[in-house]
Design a protein around this motif. Sequence first.
Motif, PDB file in Angstrom:
ATOM      1  N   GLY A 100       0.816  -1.212   0.000  1.00  0.00           N
ATOM      2  CA  GLY A 100       0.000   0.000   0.000  1.00  0.00           C
ATOM      3  C   GLY A 100       0.845   1.256   0.000  1.00  0.00           C
ATOM      4  N   HIS A 101       0.180   2.402  -0.204  1.00  0.00           N
ATOM      5  CA  HIS A 101       0.860   3.685  -0.237  1.00  0.00           C
ATOM      6  C   HIS A 101       0.100   4.692   0.624  1.00  0.00           C
ATOM      7  CE1 HIS A 101       2.230   1.715  -3.935  1.00  0.00           C
ATOM      8  NE2 HIS A 101       3.345   2.402  -3.772  1.00  0.00           N
ATOM      9  N   ASP A 102       0.859   5.496   1.376  1.00  0.00           N
ATOM     10  CA  ASP A 102       0.295   6.581   2.173  1.00  0.00           C
ATOM     11  C   ASP A 102       0.724   7.895   1.527  1.00  0.00           C
ATOM     12  OD1 ASP A 102      -0.614   4.662   3.951  1.00  0.00           O
ATOM     13  OD2 ASP A 102       1.193   4.771   5.174  1.00  0.00           O
ATOM     14  N   TYR A 132      -4.836  10.561  -4.430  1.00  0.00           N
ATOM     15  CA  TYR A 132      -4.348   9.193  -4.251  1.00  0.00           C
ATOM     16  C   TYR A 132      -3.188   8.931  -5.190  1.00  0.00           C
ATOM     17  CZ  TYR A 132      -6.889   8.059  -8.560  1.00  0.00           C
ATOM     18  OH  TYR A 132      -7.322   8.019  -9.865  1.00  0.00           O
ATOM     19  N   PHE A 133      -2.353   7.990  -4.806  1.00  0.00           N
ATOM     20  CA  PHE A 133      -1.221   7.572  -5.636  1.00  0.00           C
ATOM     21  C   PHE A 133      -1.590   6.284  -6.353  1.00  0.00           C
ATOM     22  CE2 PHE A 133       2.732   5.040  -6.107  1.00  0.00           C
ATOM     23  CZ  PHE A 133       3.387   5.865  -7.019  1.00  0.00           C
ATOM     24  N   SER A 134      -1.468   6.300  -7.686  1.00  0.00           N
ATOM     25  CA  SER A 134      -1.739   5.113  -8.495  1.00  0.00           C
ATOM     26  C   SER A 134      -0.422   4.393  -8.740  1.00  0.00           C
ATOM     27  CB  SER A 134      -2.387   5.506  -9.828  1.00  0.00           C
ATOM     28  OG  SER A 134      -2.454   4.396 -10.696  1.00  0.00           O
ATOM     29  N   SER A 135      -0.232   3.231  -8.112  1.00  0.00           N
ATOM     30  CA  SER A 135       1.030   2.501  -8.269  1.00  0.00           C
ATOM     31  C   SER A 135       1.194   1.965  -9.688  1.00  0.00           C
ATOM     32  CB  SER A 135       1.101   1.351  -7.254  1.00  0.00           C
ATOM     33  OG  SER A 135      -0.022   0.499  -7.386  1.00  0.00           O
ATOM     34  N   ALA A 142      -6.152  13.240  -8.498  1.00  0.00           N
ATOM     35  CA  ALA A 142      -7.163  13.839  -7.617  1.00  0.00           C
ATOM     36  C   ALA A 142      -8.546  13.533  -8.157  1.00  0.00           C
ATOM     37  CB  ALA A 142      -6.957  15.349  -7.509  1.00  0.00           C
ATOM     38  N   GLY A 143      -9.503  13.330  -7.239  1.00  0.00           N
ATOM     39  CA  GLY A 143     -10.897  13.166  -7.603  1.00  0.00           C
ATOM     40  C   GLY A 143     -11.709  14.295  -7.001  1.00  0.00           C
ATOM     41  N   VAL A 227      -3.883  -1.694   1.168  1.00  0.00           N
ATOM     42  CA  VAL A 227      -4.526  -0.607   1.901  1.00  0.00           C
ATOM     43  C   VAL A 227      -3.707   0.671   1.714  1.00  0.00           C
ATOM     44  CG1 VAL A 227      -5.236   0.236   4.164  1.00  0.00           C
ATOM     45  CG2 VAL A 227      -5.531  -2.182   3.590  1.00  0.00           C
ATOM     46  N   ASN A 228      -4.394   1.743   1.298  1.00  0.00           N
ATOM     47  CA  ASN A 228      -3.753   3.020   1.017  1.00  0.00           C
ATOM     48  C   ASN A 228      -4.383   4.127   1.851  1.00  0.00           C
ATOM     49  OD1 ASN A 228      -2.208   1.875  -1.214  1.00  0.00           O
ATOM     50  ND2 ASN A 228      -4.145   1.855  -2.334  1.00  0.00           N
ATOM     51  N   THR A 229      -3.703   5.264   1.967  1.00  0.00           N
ATOM     52  CA  THR A 229      -4.263   6.443   2.620  1.00  0.00           C
ATOM     53  C   THR A 229      -3.909   7.673   1.808  1.00  0.00           C
ATOM     54  OG1 THR A 229      -2.340   7.031   3.993  1.00  0.00           O
ATOM     55  CG2 THR A 229      -3.853   5.368   4.876  1.00  0.00           C
ATOM     56  N   GLY A 230      -4.628   8.760   2.056  1.00  0.00           N
ATOM     57  CA  GLY A 230      -4.342  10.018   1.371  1.00  0.00           C
ATOM     58  C   GLY A 230      -5.191  11.141   1.939  1.00  0.00           C
TER      59      GLY A 230
END
Length: 254
Positions: A100-102, A132-135, A142-143, A227-230
Motif C-alpha cells: 500500500g501507499h500513504d 491518491y497515488f496510483s502505483s 485527484a478526484g 490498503v492506502n491512505t491520502g
Amino acid sequence: MGRQADESMATFQRHAAYRGRMSKNLALVAARVARNLTQEEAAVLAEVTKRTWQRWEDADPPRPQPAQVRRLQSSLGLPVEQLGFPPDKNRIVVEDGRGGHDLEIRFPPISTAPARPPASDYAGIWLSRYEYFSSSREETYAGQHFVVLQQDGSSASVRSLLGSASSTMSMDLAIDGVVLTGTWVEDTDKTGYYRGKRYVGGIQLVADPSGARLAGKWVGHGKDGEVNTGPWRLDYQAAATKATIAEYDRPPND
C-alpha cells in the motif's frame, strides 16, 4: 582568500543562470549517458514508462515517487539530489511495506472558501477533493465532486451531484464537535481507467476555525487489495437550495 571566494561565487552564479535557460534536465541526461543507457533501457531499469523517463529529462521535471527514487539511485549509482530533481518537502508518498501507499500532504493549502458559522451545522453544498497515488500509473491523481451534505443532529450524509463527475461518491459520517468520522463509497466511471469498480473505506475530517473547510485523511483498499491512505478535504460553497444545486450540478473545473 576573499578574491578566490568572489571568483567561485561568480562561477556558481554563471552556472546557475545557464541552468535556468536549459530546456533539459542535463544532470539526469548526463548520468544516463555515462551509464551507456538509452531512454528505453533506463526506463526499464527504473520500472517506469518511457514517457515518464522523458518527462524526467525535461526541464523542471516532476520529482519521482519514493520507490522510483530508490530504483533511480540503484540503476544510475548516484543520489537523487545529483539527478536534477526538485525537492518536495510538502507532498510525499510512503510505501507501507505491504503493497500500500500513504500519500501525505504536509502543508495543505489555506481555505479560500467563504467563512460560515463553525462547528454545529455543516449542511450545504461542498467541493470534495481527495488525492491518491496510483502505483500502476506511478502518478498522483485527484478526484473532485460537488456534493450535498445533509445533517440531522450528530449524523450526516454526503452525496455527490450526478453532473459533477463521471463517478458517484457518498459518505456517512458521525459528528462530534469539529470532528467528522465515517465511511465513504465511490463507484468509478464504467468507461474510465477503473471500469466501474466500487471502492470503499474510512474517513476522518476536522473542521477548521472558519467552518469553511473540513480536512483530513481517507483510508481504503486499492485494486490489488492493498490498503492506502491520502488527503481528503471539503470546501464549503453555498447553502443547498434548488437554485444552488442546479448551479453546482457540473464538473468542478467548469
